[in-house]
Scaffold this active site. Structure first.
Site, PDB file in Angstrom:
ATOM      1  N   ALA A  69     -17.894 -39.866  29.893  1.00  0.00           N
ATOM      2  CA  ALA A  69     -18.799 -40.161  30.359  1.00  0.00           C
ATOM      3  C   ALA A  69     -17.490 -41.328  30.989  1.00  0.00           C
ATOM      4  O   ALA A  69     -16.200 -40.729  30.795  1.00  0.00           O
ATOM      5  CB  ALA A  69     -19.513 -40.843  29.942  1.00  0.00           C
ATOM      6  N   GLY A 112     -19.272 -36.762  27.029  1.00  0.00           N
ATOM      7  CA  GLY A 112     -20.556 -36.289  28.048  1.00  0.00           C
ATOM      8  C   GLY A 112     -20.485 -35.373  28.983  1.00  0.00           C
ATOM      9  O   GLY A 112     -21.378 -34.322  29.090  1.00  0.00           O
ATOM     10  N   GLU A 115     -21.917 -33.153  26.634  1.00  0.00           N
ATOM     11  CA  GLU A 115     -22.982 -32.928  26.507  1.00  0.00           C
ATOM     12  C   GLU A 115     -24.168 -32.092  28.238  1.00  0.00           C
ATOM     13  O   GLU A 115     -25.357 -32.207  27.625  1.00  0.00           O
ATOM     14  CB  GLU A 115     -23.570 -34.565  26.469  1.00  0.00           C
ATOM     15  CG  GLU A 115     -23.595 -34.996  25.585  1.00  0.00           C
ATOM     16  CD  GLU A 115     -23.641 -36.671  24.974  1.00  0.00           C
ATOM     17  OE1 GLU A 115     -22.901 -36.740  26.617  1.00  0.00           O
ATOM     18  OE2 GLU A 115     -24.222 -37.326  24.409  1.00  0.00           O
ATOM     19  N   GLU A 135     -16.251 -39.288  21.005  1.00  0.00           N
ATOM     20  CA  GLU A 135     -16.922 -41.094  20.905  1.00  0.00           C
ATOM     21  C   GLU A 135     -16.393 -41.851  19.839  1.00  0.00           C
ATOM     22  O   GLU A 135     -16.135 -42.561  20.217  1.00  0.00           O
ATOM     23  CB  GLU A 135     -18.475 -40.793  21.614  1.00  0.00           C
ATOM     24  CG  GLU A 135     -18.714 -40.221  22.926  1.00  0.00           C
ATOM     25  CD  GLU A 135     -19.354 -39.023  23.068  1.00  0.00           C
ATOM     26  OE1 GLU A 135     -18.472 -38.233  21.773  1.00  0.00           O
ATOM     27  OE2 GLU A 135     -19.921 -38.327  23.568  1.00  0.00           O
TER      28      GLU A 135
HETATM   29  N1  CAA Z   1     -12.999 -41.708  31.580  1.00  0.00           N
HETATM   30  C1  CAA Z   1     -12.075 -41.972  32.386  1.00  0.00           C
HETATM   31  N2  CAA Z   1     -10.966 -42.028  33.002  1.00  0.00           N
HETATM   32  C2  CAA Z   1     -10.535 -40.921  31.885  1.00  0.00           C
HETATM   33  C3  CAA Z   1     -11.085 -40.009  31.129  1.00  0.00           C
HETATM   34  C4  CAA Z   1     -12.691 -40.914  31.522  1.00  0.00           C
HETATM   35  N3  CAA Z   1     -13.557 -40.049  29.773  1.00  0.00           N
HETATM   36  N4  CAA Z   1     -10.945 -39.035  30.441  1.00  0.00           N
HETATM   37  C5  CAA Z   1      -9.607 -38.652  31.717  1.00  0.00           C
HETATM   38  N5  CAA Z   1      -9.668 -39.856  32.219  1.00  0.00           N
HETATM   39  C6  CAA Z   1      -8.411 -40.079  33.381  1.00  0.00           C
HETATM   40  C7  CAA Z   1      -7.072 -40.608  32.670  1.00  0.00           C
HETATM   41  O1  CAA Z   1      -7.134 -42.335  32.195  1.00  0.00           O
HETATM   42  C8  CAA Z   1      -5.812 -40.677  33.660  1.00  0.00           C
HETATM   43  O2  CAA Z   1      -5.664 -41.094  34.408  1.00  0.00           O
HETATM   44  P1  CAA Z   1      -4.784 -42.389  35.239  1.00  0.00           P
HETATM   45  O3  CAA Z   1      -3.602 -41.211  35.502  1.00  0.00           O
HETATM   46  O4  CAA Z   1      -5.425 -43.315  36.252  1.00  0.00           O
HETATM   47  O5  CAA Z   1      -4.215 -43.033  34.274  1.00  0.00           O
HETATM   48  C9  CAA Z   1      -6.148 -39.320  33.587  1.00  0.00           C
HETATM   49  O6  CAA Z   1      -8.173 -38.985  33.898  1.00  0.00           O
HETATM   50  C10 CAA Z   1      -5.510 -38.537  32.840  1.00  0.00           C
HETATM   51  O7  CAA Z   1      -5.736 -38.126  32.251  1.00  0.00           O
HETATM   52  P2  CAA Z   1      -5.321 -38.050  30.637  1.00  0.00           P
HETATM   53  O8  CAA Z   1      -3.197 -38.997  30.905  1.00  0.00           O
HETATM   54  O9  CAA Z   1      -4.926 -39.404  29.620  1.00  0.00           O
HETATM   55  O10 CAA Z   1      -4.365 -36.679  30.883  1.00  0.00           O
HETATM   56  P3  CAA Z   1      -4.234 -36.360  29.542  1.00  0.00           P
HETATM   57  O11 CAA Z   1      -3.865 -34.430  29.331  1.00  0.00           O
HETATM   58  O12 CAA Z   1      -3.084 -36.810  28.484  1.00  0.00           O
HETATM   59  O13 CAA Z   1      -5.445 -36.235  28.516  1.00  0.00           O
HETATM   60  C11 CAA Z   1      -7.796 -36.016  27.449  1.00  0.00           C
HETATM   61  C12 CAA Z   1      -6.183 -35.321  28.434  1.00  0.00           C
HETATM   62  C13 CAA Z   1      -7.498 -35.665  26.471  1.00  0.00           C
HETATM   63  C14 CAA Z   1      -9.091 -35.773  27.512  1.00  0.00           C
HETATM   64  C15 CAA Z   1      -7.690 -37.243  26.904  1.00  0.00           C
HETATM   65  O14 CAA Z   1      -7.949 -37.776  28.827  1.00  0.00           O
HETATM   66  C16 CAA Z   1      -9.400 -38.235  27.060  1.00  0.00           C
HETATM   67  O15 CAA Z   1      -8.883 -38.750  25.717  1.00  0.00           O
HETATM   68  N6  CAA Z   1      -9.515 -38.583  27.460  1.00  0.00           N
HETATM   69  C17 CAA Z   1     -11.088 -39.201  26.951  1.00  0.00           C
HETATM   70  C18 CAA Z   1     -12.466 -38.785  26.286  1.00  0.00           C
HETATM   71  C19 CAA Z   1     -12.824 -39.264  25.603  1.00  0.00           C
HETATM   72  O16 CAA Z   1     -13.126 -40.451  24.867  1.00  0.00           O
HETATM   73  N7  CAA Z   1     -13.959 -39.006  26.146  1.00  0.00           N
HETATM   74  C20 CAA Z   1     -15.838 -39.873  25.817  1.00  0.00           C
HETATM   75  C21 CAA Z   1     -15.617 -40.574  27.142  1.00  0.00           C
HETATM   76  S1  CAA Z   1     -16.983 -41.410  26.530  1.00  0.00           S
HETATM   77  C22 CAA Z   1     -18.788 -40.344  26.574  1.00  0.00           C
HETATM   78  O17 CAA Z   1     -18.837 -39.875  26.840  1.00  0.00           O
HETATM   79  C23 CAA Z   1     -20.075 -41.351  26.143  1.00  0.00           C
HETATM   80  C24 CAA Z   1     -21.366 -39.969  26.015  1.00  0.00           C
HETATM   81  O18 CAA Z   1     -21.835 -39.616  25.078  1.00  0.00           O
HETATM   82  C25 CAA Z   1     -22.067 -40.183  27.632  1.00  0.00           C
END
Ligand code: CAA
Length: 261
Positions: A69, A112, A115, A135
Site C-alpha cells: 500500500a 498489499g 495480499e 507491515e
Molecule cells: N509506498 C510508497 N512509496 C513506496 C513504497 C510504498 N509501499 N515502496 C516503495 N516506495 C517508493 C520509495 O519511497 C521510493 O520513492 P522515492 O524514489 O521518491 O524516494 C521508490 O519507491 C523506490 O523505493 P526505494 O528507494 O526504497 O527502493 P529500494 O530498492 O531501496 O527498496 C523496498 C525497495 C525494500 C521495497 C523499499 O522500497 C520498501 O521497504 N518499501 C516499503 C515496503 C512496505 O513496507 N510495504 C508495506 C506497505 S503497508 C501495507 O501494504 C498495508 C496493507 O496491508 C495493505
C-alpha cells in the site's frame, strides 16, 4: 486503445482471449494508492463482463509486482479517518471476479502486493521475486487479508514467521510453501502466465467459472457445505451445451468445440 486513456496507474491490453492488466507506477515500485486499486477493480470488473475475455493476467514489472500500500498516502491518517475511508472494502470485489486471474509476479511482492497476489487464482513468479508482509516494520499489520489468507496458504508457523519478522521469502521458498505455482527465469514470467491463461481460456467457460467458485468455497466454508455447493454446480453444468458437446466429442473421438453456453 480508447479505454486505456481512462486509467492513470494501470495499463490494459489484450492477447486473444486473455485480458492483461499491468500495474503501472514504476517510480514507486507500484505502491498501491487508492486510485490504483479503484482502477484495478474497475478494469477487472470490465473484463469479467466482457464475453470475449476468458482469463485475466495481472502483472507489474520486473522490479516490482507491488511494494505494498502507498505509505505516503497513509502516513498522516488517524484511526477515524481510516475507518471513514474504509479503503480495504473495495478489495473484497476482487474476490468476486468470476474469471480466473493469473498473477505474473517479479521483484517486490510486499504488503498489499502480497495480499493482491493471494487474491489471484494461479501465480507464476520470476526467480527474482521476494514475497513478504513487512507491515510490522511500520508499526502496523496487514489490513487487506494478509494475516488470514497467508495463514490459510502457508500454515500457522510460516505465517507467524513472515508476519512477525516482516522478512520476505524467496521465490523458491514461496514455491515450497505453495504460495506460487511455478518459478521461471525473469525473461519468461509474463509469457509463461499468458501461455497458461490461453490454455485455460480454451476450456469451457461455464465449467471454468464454477470450478473457480467451488475452489474459493473450500477456503471459507465447512467441507459439507463445499461438497453440497460442488454437487449443485456439477449438476448445473448438465444444463450446458458445452457438457453435451464435450461428452459427445469424447465418444466420437474428436476435439470438442466449446461455446460458453
Ligand atoms: N509506498 C510508497 N512509496 C513506496 C513504497 C510504498 N509501499 N515502496 C516503495 N516506495 C517508493 C520509495 O519511497 C521510493 O520513492 P522515492 O524514489 O521518491 O524516494 C521508490 O519507491 C523506490 O523505493 P526505494 O528507494 O526504497 O527502493 P529500494 O530498492 O531501496 O527498496 C523496498 C525497495 C525494500 C521495497 C523499499 O522500497 C520498501 O521497504 N518499501 C516499503 C515496503 C512496505 O513496507 N510495504 C508495506 C506497505 S503497508 C501495507 O501494504 C498495508 C496493507 O496491508 C495493505
Amino acid at each position: 486503445r480508447g479505454e486505456q486513456m481512462d486509467y492513470e496507474f494501470i495499463r490494459v491490453a489484450r492477447d486473444q482471449a486473455v485480458g492483461i492488466i499491468t500495474l503501472h507506477r514504476p517510480e514507486v515500485l507500484n505502491a498501491l494508492n487508492l486510485k490504483l486499486v479503484d482502477e484495478l477493480v474497475e478494469a477487472l470488473e470490465n473484463m469479467d463482463r466482457d464475453d470475449s475475455v476468458r482469463t485475466i493476467v495481472l502483472t507489474g514489472n520486473e522490479k516490482a509486482f507491488a511494494a505494498g500500500a502507498d505509505i505516503d498516502e497513509m502516513a498522516d491518517e488517524t484511526a477515524i479517518s481510516m475507518l471513514l475511508k474504509d479503503q480495504f472494502t473495495v478489495w473484497d470485489r476482487i474476490a468476486t471476479i468470476n474469471k480466473p486471474i493469473i498473477a505474473a509476479v517479479s521483484g517486490y511482492v510486499l504488503g498489499g502486493g502480497c495480499e493482491l497476489m493471494m487474491n489471484c487464482d494461479i501465480v507464476i513468479a520470476s526467480e527474482t521475486t521476494k514475497i513478504g508482509q513487512p507491515e510490522i516494520n511500520l508499526g502496523v499489520m496487514p489490513g487487506a487479508g494478509g494475516t488470514q489468507r497467508l495463514t490459510k496458504m502457508v500454515g500457522k508457523v510460516k505465517a507467524m514467521e513472515m508476519l512477525l519478522t516482516g522478512s520476505p521469502i524467496s521465490a523458491e521458498e514461496a514455491l515450497r510453501y505453495g504460495l506460487v505455482n511455478k518459478v521461471v527465469p525473469v525473461e519468461m514470467y509474463l509469457q509463461e502466465a499468458v501461455t497458461l491463461a490461453k490454455k485455460i481460456a480454451a476450456k469451457p467457460p461455464l465449467a471454468v467459472r464454477l470450478i473457480k467458485k467451488s475452489v474459493l468455497k473450500a477456503i471459507d466454508n465447512p467441507l459439507s457445505e463445499g461438497l453440497a455447493y460442488e454437487r449443485n454446480c456439477f449438476y448445473l453444468l448438465f444444463a450446458s451445451e458445452d457438457q453435451t458437446e464435450g461428452m459427445r466429442a469424447f465418444v466420437e473421438k474428436r476435439k470438442p468445440k466449446f461455446t460458453g453456453r
